[in-house]
Design an enzyme around this catalytic site. Structure first.
Site, PDB file in Angstrom:
ATOM      1  N   ASN A  35       0.814  -1.296  -0.127  1.00 48.11           N
ATOM      2  CA  ASN A  35      -0.126  -0.210   0.071  1.00 48.11           C
ATOM      3  C   ASN A  35       0.950   1.327   0.160  1.00 48.11           C
ATOM      4  O   ASN A  35       0.388   2.154  -0.540  1.00 48.11           O
ATOM      5  CB  ASN A  35      -0.763   0.080   1.015  1.00 48.11           C
TER       6      ASN A  35
ATOM      7  N   LYS B 252      11.674  -8.305   1.732  1.00 45.75           N
ATOM      8  CA  LYS B 252      10.754  -8.972   0.701  1.00 45.75           C
ATOM      9  C   LYS B 252       9.666  -8.091   0.841  1.00 45.75           C
ATOM     10  O   LYS B 252       8.873  -7.851   1.636  1.00 45.75           O
ATOM     11  CB  LYS B 252      10.349 -10.325   1.191  1.00 45.75           C
ATOM     12  N   ALA B 253       9.823  -7.235  -0.273  1.00 41.09           N
ATOM     13  CA  ALA B 253       8.522  -6.416  -0.500  1.00 41.09           C
ATOM     14  C   ALA B 253       7.514  -6.988  -1.268  1.00 41.09           C
ATOM     15  O   ALA B 253       7.663  -8.029  -1.646  1.00 41.09           O
ATOM     16  CB  ALA B 253       9.113  -4.991  -1.413  1.00 41.09           C
TER      17      ALA B 253
ATOM     18  N   GLU C 105       3.905  -4.173  12.450  1.00 39.84           N
ATOM     19  CA  GLU C 105       2.944  -3.098  12.124  1.00 39.84           C
ATOM     20  C   GLU C 105       1.627  -3.520  11.466  1.00 39.84           C
ATOM     21  O   GLU C 105       1.618  -3.930  10.284  1.00 39.84           O
ATOM     22  CB  GLU C 105       3.615  -1.961  11.513  1.00 39.84           C
ATOM     23  N   LEU C 106       0.513  -3.915  12.246  1.00 45.33           N
ATOM     24  CA  LEU C 106      -0.455  -4.636  11.569  1.00 45.33           C
ATOM     25  C   LEU C 106      -1.872  -3.835  11.313  1.00 45.33           C
ATOM     26  O   LEU C 106      -2.036  -2.621  11.307  1.00 45.33           O
ATOM     27  CB  LEU C 106      -0.960  -5.874  12.591  1.00 45.33           C
TER      28      LEU C 106
ATOM     29  N   CYS D 117      -3.324   1.770   6.725  1.00 42.15           N
ATOM     30  CA  CYS D 117      -3.610   1.061   7.849  1.00 42.15           C
ATOM     31  C   CYS D 117      -4.127   2.160   8.948  1.00 42.15           C
ATOM     32  O   CYS D 117      -4.722   1.693   9.923  1.00 42.15           O
ATOM     33  CB  CYS D 117      -2.167   0.637   8.662  1.00 42.15           C
TER      34      CYS D 117
HETATM   35  P1  NAD Z   1      -2.421 -10.558   3.073  1.00 39.05           P
HETATM   36  O1  NAD Z   1      -2.662 -10.534   4.646  1.00 39.05           O
HETATM   37  O2  NAD Z   1      -2.358 -11.972   2.436  1.00 39.05           O
HETATM   38  O3  NAD Z   1      -1.217  -9.578   2.794  1.00 39.05           O
HETATM   39  C1  NAD Z   1      -0.665  -8.856   3.421  1.00 39.05           C
HETATM   40  C2  NAD Z   1       0.822  -8.462   3.179  1.00 39.05           C
HETATM   41  O4  NAD Z   1       1.345  -9.405   3.792  1.00 39.05           O
HETATM   42  C3  NAD Z   1       1.290  -8.585   1.521  1.00 39.05           C
HETATM   43  O5  NAD Z   1       2.193  -7.883   1.449  1.00 39.05           O
HETATM   44  C4  NAD Z   1       1.623  -9.948   1.700  1.00 39.05           C
HETATM   45  O6  NAD Z   1       2.654 -10.119   0.435  1.00 39.05           O
HETATM   46  C5  NAD Z   1       2.459 -10.080   3.127  1.00 39.05           C
HETATM   47  N1  NAD Z   1       2.271 -11.604   3.222  1.00 39.05           N
HETATM   48  C6  NAD Z   1       1.167 -12.380   3.280  1.00 39.05           C
HETATM   49  N2  NAD Z   1       1.541 -13.621   3.628  1.00 39.05           N
HETATM   50  C7  NAD Z   1       2.637 -13.604   3.997  1.00 39.05           C
HETATM   51  C8  NAD Z   1       3.709 -14.457   4.701  1.00 39.05           C
HETATM   52  N3  NAD Z   1       3.195 -15.700   4.887  1.00 39.05           N
HETATM   53  N4  NAD Z   1       4.788 -13.923   4.819  1.00 39.05           N
HETATM   54  C9  NAD Z   1       4.998 -12.787   4.717  1.00 39.05           C
HETATM   55  N5  NAD Z   1       4.361 -11.977   4.115  1.00 39.05           N
HETATM   56  C10 NAD Z   1       3.227 -12.373   3.710  1.00 39.05           C
HETATM   57  O7  NAD Z   1      -3.518  -9.645   2.400  1.00 39.05           O
HETATM   58  P2  NAD Z   1      -3.740  -8.605   1.161  1.00 39.05           P
HETATM   59  O8  NAD Z   1      -4.993  -9.169   0.419  1.00 39.05           O
HETATM   60  O9  NAD Z   1      -2.366  -8.321   0.325  1.00 39.05           O
HETATM   61  O10 NAD Z   1      -4.143  -7.400   1.940  1.00 39.05           O
HETATM   62  C11 NAD Z   1      -5.481  -7.548   2.834  1.00 39.05           C
HETATM   63  C12 NAD Z   1      -5.417  -6.968   4.066  1.00 39.05           C
HETATM   64  O11 NAD Z   1      -3.925  -6.883   4.627  1.00 39.05           O
HETATM   65  C13 NAD Z   1      -5.851  -5.663   4.235  1.00 39.05           C
HETATM   66  O12 NAD Z   1      -7.050  -5.729   4.296  1.00 39.05           O
HETATM   67  C14 NAD Z   1      -5.232  -5.179   5.374  1.00 39.05           C
HETATM   68  O13 NAD Z   1      -5.817  -5.336   6.569  1.00 39.05           O
HETATM   69  C15 NAD Z   1      -3.816  -5.759   5.392  1.00 39.05           C
HETATM   70  N6  NAD Z   1      -2.648  -5.006   4.967  1.00 39.05           N
HETATM   71  C16 NAD Z   1      -2.310  -3.988   5.827  1.00 39.05           C
HETATM   72  C17 NAD Z   1      -1.131  -3.248   5.786  1.00 39.05           C
HETATM   73  C18 NAD Z   1      -0.656  -2.313   6.900  1.00 39.05           C
HETATM   74  O14 NAD Z   1      -0.165  -1.087   6.330  1.00 39.05           O
HETATM   75  N7  NAD Z   1      -0.872  -2.489   8.128  1.00 39.05           N
HETATM   76  C19 NAD Z   1      -0.792  -3.100   4.399  1.00 39.05           C
HETATM   77  C20 NAD Z   1      -1.296  -4.072   3.375  1.00 39.05           C
HETATM   78  C21 NAD Z   1      -2.466  -4.803   3.843  1.00 39.05           C
END
Ligand code: NAD
Length: 476
Positions: A152, A175-176, A250-251, A284
């Site tokens: 994001n 790992k971005a 940072e969740l 977030c």
């Molecule tokens: P997701 O939970 O699958 O992924 C979120 C992030 O985590 C992505 O960048 C993904 O590459 C990474 N990720 C996922 N599984 C991982 C693993 N096992 N190991 C390491 N990294 C991993 O979901 P999404 O569809 O990408 O995003 C959905 C939700 O994630 C959103 O609704 C939001 O709640 C949350 N999110 C939060 C932030 C934040 O800034 N806190 C940023 C992006 C997404």
């Protein structure tokens, strides 16, 4: 005009791609078109990155503050020089508007310059002891860091993940997000071009679960820094626990906004509507649950909807676009599910509630009101362009609603009453509180949450401290 660059990993300074590796298609969210093929790491790639990070740590922990400051300042200068290219790449792969992407560049520039000063302030202390004895407490870099950044803030998240370990004297494997790799590679390249030794910072991509399991199972990694959803954060915390790896998490959040009857309503509306729809709500700290004192509810709701209907949605590259598409195909689907569930339970849909156009992942800025508390959207992070407006009676009920959820990242309050400002700031369970403002961050301030929103902080002195461990040395 910058073309979208060829994609690769960076392992031991080498650009790694091809070689029969699996790939991930990077998509422009404004068009739905594939713009790049990203190579994904195999276990041997990760092992090589780990071995390099081990060497990189030995090099960088012995670096002087002057060396670290020079690299961070140099990278900040290069980001400024390259800001047009970096911003355009971020918009191409994430969708946000160009001005929003430029702000990310400036956030990184500010943070790297702040850290360049902070490296000189990593003080220890000497303890009072009887004559002939000496005890000192020093801070040492924790070790190689595994850092996982989401999509994001394609430039800002990698900047945070790389800047703090490098300031502290750690090596880092980044790992971005696979959705937004070129922005992350652009930030890393600025550091390498500014003289960072190639062993110190690397970038891998892969199947996220494979990469995180592999890296966190290695004795080389001593710290995990993750930004992303609470559900993945909990999963990674468990993996990290097996190796007693230190974590910064940072969740997710579900930002409450308390609007009291004595607030400057017009200012609150102007500020909050802009903030809510920034990056199509995929932030977030996005303000989400508007907890409005009933005496001003109608005025606030009507003013909110009027402003939302004026937002210009468009390709983030187009001048005049105020809100771009959502970042990937999963997000409009989530919006449809959450808004559908809320309206089925009786919530009023006052704006949006539908996709825009038939290409890319656009979703209209949306407003719901009078939403039952058991609607999914009032309980799980919507991470999208939807504002939730509900009336409440009195301060106590408003604070209770703000604290109802297990999240605690950012909270906002609008009131002109000084005593109430203090009460609200104290009572709200949240890592960051904005009173009559949405400006809740800064290079010099800690950014992080409590409860299910995680722990530890990025930015500020706290961001560097999170990459240091203490050592007490007692000499007789
Ligand atoms: P997701 O939970 O699958 O992924 C979120 C992030 O985590 C992505 O960048 C993904 O590459 C990474 N990720 C996922 N599984 C991982 C693993 N096992 N190991 C390491 N990294 C991993 O979901 P999404 O569809 O990408 O995003 C959905 C939700 O994630 C959103 O609704 C939001 O709640 C949350 N999110 C939060 C932030 C934040 O800034 N806190 C940023 C992006 C997404």
């Amino acid at each position: 005009m910058t073309a979208y660059p060829a994609l690769h990993m960076v392992i031991d300074g080498e650009r790694v791609a091809g070689g029969g590796r699996r790939t991930h298609a990077v998509v422009n969210p404004a068009t739905g078109e594939t713009i790049g093929e990203l190579p994904l790491a195999e276990p041997a790639d990760l092992d090589r990155a780990l071995e390099t990070a081990r060497k990189g740590f030995r090099i960088w922990r012995d670096s002087t503050p002057q060396q670290r400051a020079a690299v961070l300042q140099g990278a900040a200068r290069l980001m400024l020089e390259r800001q047009d290219d970096l911003a355009r790449i971020a918009t191409l792969e994430e969708g946000k508007t160009l001005p929003e992407a430029r702000i990310e560049v400036m956030m990184n520039v500010g943070l790297f310059n702040f850290y360049a000063g902070e490296v000189f302030r990593l003080y220890g202390r000497t303890l009072v002891r009887p004559a002939g004895m000496r005890s000192t407490v020093t801070h040492e870099p924790v070790g190689p860091v595994a850092a996982f950044a989401p999509w994001n803030f394609p430039l800002g998240n990698p900047g945070r993940k790389l800047g703090a370990p490098i300031a502290a004297g750690c090596s880092v494997i980044l790992k971005a997000a696979e959705e937004t790799p070129a922005s992350a590679l652009g930030v890393l390249q600025c550091l390498l071009d500014a003289g960072l030794p190639k062993e110190v910072a690397q970038a891998v991509f892969g199947v996220p679960d494979e990469v995180s399991r592999h890296l966190l199972a290695s004795p080389v990694i001593r710290k995990l820094s993750f930004t992303g959803s609470t559900v993945i954060g909990k999963h990674l915390s468990k993996l990290a626990a097996d190796n007693c790896i230190r974590t910064t998490m940072e969740l997710g959040g579900h930002g409450p906004v308390l609007v009291f009857g004595d607030a400057d309503i017009d200012r609150a509306l102007d500020t909050m509507v802009t903030s809510k729809y920034r990056n199509a709500g995929q932030v977030c700290v996005s303000p989400t649950r508007f907890i409005v004192e009933e005496s001003v509810f109608d005025r606030f709701r009507d003013g909110f909807v009027e402003r939302v209907k004026a937002i210009r949605v468009g390709n983030g590259l187009d001048e005049g676009a105020q809100m771009g598409p959502m970042a990937n195909a999963r997000r409009p689907e989530a919006m449809e599910r959450l808004i559908g569930d809320a309206t089925a339970r009786g919530a009023k849909l006052l704006a949006g509630g539908e996709r825009v156009g038939n290409a890319g992942f656009f979703y209209a800025p949306s407003v719901l009101s009078e939403i039952p508390l058991d609607a999914a959207v009032l309980n799980e992070e919507p991470f999208g362009p939807v504002a939730l407006l509900n009336p409440f009676r009195g301060e106590e009920a408003m604070i209770e609603e703000a604290n109802r959820l297990p999240y605690g990242l950012a909270a906002y309050a609008w009131t002109q009453d000084g005593k109430r400002q203090q009460r609200v700031a104290r009572e709200i369970e949240s890592g960051m509180v904005g009173i009559n403002t949405t400006m809740i961050g800064g290079a010099d301030a800690p950014f992080g949450g409590v409860k299910w929103s995680g722990h530890g902080a990025e930015d500020g002195p706290e961001g560097v401290m999170a990459c240091l461990v203490t050592k007490a040395v007692h000499e007789g």
